[in-house]
Design a protein around this motif. Sequence first.
Motif, short mmCIF file in Angstrom:
data_model
loop_
_atom_site.label_atom_id
_atom_site.label_comp_id
_atom_site.label_asym_id
_atom_site.label_seq_id
_atom_site.Cartn_x
_atom_site.Cartn_y
_atom_site.Cartn_z
N GLU A 63 61.18 -112.39 -47.13
CA GLU A 63 62.38 -113.07 -46.62
C GLU A 63 63.49 -113.07 -47.67
N LYS A 65 63.91 -110.75 -49.98
CA LYS A 65 64.42 -109.38 -50.02
C LYS A 65 65.36 -109.12 -48.84
N TRP A 66 64.96 -109.58 -47.65
CA TRP A 66 65.79 -109.38 -46.47
C TRP A 66 67.12 -110.11 -46.59
N ALA A 67 67.08 -111.32 -47.13
CA ALA A 67 68.33 -112.08 -47.29
C ALA A 67 69.24 -111.39 -48.29
N GLU A 69 69.29 -108.15 -49.01
CA GLU A 69 69.77 -106.92 -48.39
C GLU A 69 70.85 -107.23 -47.35
N ASN A 70 70.66 -108.28 -46.57
CA ASN A 70 71.64 -108.68 -45.58
C ASN A 70 72.96 -109.08 -46.25
N GLU A 71 72.86 -109.79 -47.36
CA GLU A 71 74.07 -110.19 -48.09
C GLU A 71 74.80 -108.96 -48.64
N ARG A 72 74.04 -107.99 -49.15
CA ARG A 72 74.65 -106.75 -49.67
C ARG A 72 75.37 -105.99 -48.56
N ILE A 73 74.73 -105.89 -47.42
CA ILE A 73 75.33 -105.17 -46.29
C ILE A 73 76.60 -105.87 -45.81
N MET A 74 76.55 -107.20 -45.75
CA MET A 74 77.73 -107.95 -45.30
C MET A 74 78.88 -107.82 -46.30
#
Length: 141
Positions: A63, A65-67, A69-74
């Motif tokens: 979770e 790592k996903w958070a 990665e999601n922050e990087r994409i945003m």
Amino acid sequence: MFDVAPTELLLVAVVALLVIGPKDLPRAMHFVGKWVGKARGVARQFRSGMDSMIRDAELAEMEQKWAAENERIMREHPPAPSLPAPEPAGDTALQDAELHNSDLHEAEPVMVEQPDFKPEPAPASVDAEPRPEGAPREARP
């Protein structure tokens, strides 16, 4: 974990037979079996608890790592500015819609004649002769 060969197990059984005696050996085996069962239950519970803790730790790590990665994409792809909300059309369109909806709720139901269903005639048996109406039925053997 323990490496017990069949010959060692046989040696323990012979010594137990000599020390305990044939009369009390079943009771002793029952006692040992009960304690071995309890030990296995404790080991099973310990193992399942450890597995659960490991699974929870792995899930928390994923979770995070996903958070990240999601922050990087945003950050790389910011969301497009949203469109403004549409302004309502004139008052007449709203009044027409309200009038139409009120007409639907105030309309009286339409009465329809109920269909008349007639039962189908019972099929005549193949080997039976036609009997006149009002004649009694024959008793079955």
